[in-house]
Each structure stands twice: as C-alpha cells, then as structure tokens.
Design a protein around this motif. Structure first.
Motif, PDB file in Angstrom:
ATOM      1  N   GLY A  65      35.048  35.985  32.028  1.00 63.58           N
ATOM      2  CA  GLY A  65      35.735  35.819  33.305  1.00 63.58           C
ATOM      3  C   GLY A  65      37.092  36.494  33.339  1.00 63.58           C
ATOM      4  N   GLU A  66      37.426  37.285  32.336  1.00 63.79           N
ATOM      5  CA  GLU A  66      38.690  38.024  32.320  1.00 63.79           C
ATOM      6  C   GLU A  66      38.391  39.514  32.259  1.00 63.79           C
ATOM      7  N   PHE A  67      39.347  40.309  32.708  1.00 62.68           N
ATOM      8  CA  PHE A  67      39.201  41.762  32.650  1.00 62.68           C
ATOM      9  C   PHE A  67      40.556  42.381  32.351  1.00 62.68           C
ATOM     10  N   VAL A  75      45.651  41.545  30.937  1.00 63.27           N
ATOM     11  CA  VAL A  75      44.411  40.785  31.067  1.00 63.27           C
ATOM     12  C   VAL A  75      44.579  39.800  32.218  1.00 63.27           C
ATOM     13  N   HIS A  76      43.654  39.843  33.167  1.00 65.31           N
ATOM     14  CA  HIS A  76      43.684  38.965  34.346  1.00 65.31           C
ATOM     15  C   HIS A  76      42.364  38.216  34.459  1.00 65.31           C
ATOM     16  N   HIS A  77      42.382  37.134  35.223  1.00 63.86           N
ATOM     17  CA  HIS A  77      41.164  36.418  35.555  1.00 63.86           C
ATOM     18  C   HIS A  77      40.426  37.223  36.634  1.00 63.86           C
ATOM     19  N   ARG A  78      39.100  37.120  36.656  1.00 66.79           N
ATOM     20  CA  ARG A  78      38.310  37.903  37.617  1.00 66.79           C
ATOM     21  C   ARG A  78      38.658  37.599  39.063  1.00 66.79           C
ATOM     22  N   SER A  79      39.252  36.453  39.333  1.00 64.88           N
ATOM     23  CA  SER A  79      39.661  36.140  40.698  1.00 64.88           C
ATOM     24  C   SER A  79      40.805  37.039  41.167  1.00 64.88           C
TER      25      SER A  79
END
Length: 97
Positions: A65-67, A75-79
C-alpha cells in the motif's frame, strides 16, 4: 465595512507604500563585516567532529500500500498517489499539483 483591496495602502503615518519601493537588505555575512574576497579558513563548529561516530538507524522496507514518488523520491501511502505514468511509476499529489 467593505475593503477595497485594489486601493494603495497607507501606513499609520500617512505615507503610502509602493511595491517599487526598495527594501533595505540586511548583511548576509554571519561574522559581520566580511567582504566577498575574505576567506574564513579555520572556522569549526563546536562539537562538530563526528568522525568517530557511527550512525545506526532501523530501515523499514516499503510496506504493502506504499509507493515511491518519482518526483520527490519519498515513500507515500497509495491514497496520496496523484498520477500513474505509462511505465508504472507514480507521482504523489504534491508533485503533480
């Protein structure tokens, strides 16, 4: 009471402020009166000798769920995904925006 934001601003002493009025600059040199040609040779920060220190940090791998944003490399959350490129790389909303 409505405010006319397009009207020229006036200070309390009655003088008007213009955007073209130059703002006096402060000296940028930390030591005071240094010229551009002056060289500070032996300036050391107190306690800055870290040559014998070891850095230890716990590195956590990227979770589901991170990218990794290809713009800012954070690194961020997919949201927070703002754009997915054709090659599958992603940009966060801050980099797209």
């Amino acid at each position: 009471m409505p405010t006319d934001y397009d009207a020229p601003r006036t200070r309390e002493d009655g003088a008007s402020e213009h955007i073209d009025t130059p703002i006096p600059r402060r000296s940028q040199s930390p030591g005071g009166d240094l010229d551009d040609g002056d060289i500070v040779e032996s300036y050391e920060l107190p306690g800055a000798d870290l040559s014998g220190e070891e850095f230890s940090a716990t590195v956590v791998p990227r979770q589901d769920g991170e990218f990794v944003c290809m713009g800012c490399f954070l690194v961020h959350h997919r949201s927070q995904a703002g754009k997915v490129n054709d090659d599958g790389t992603m940009l966060c909303t801050d980099c797209v925006g």
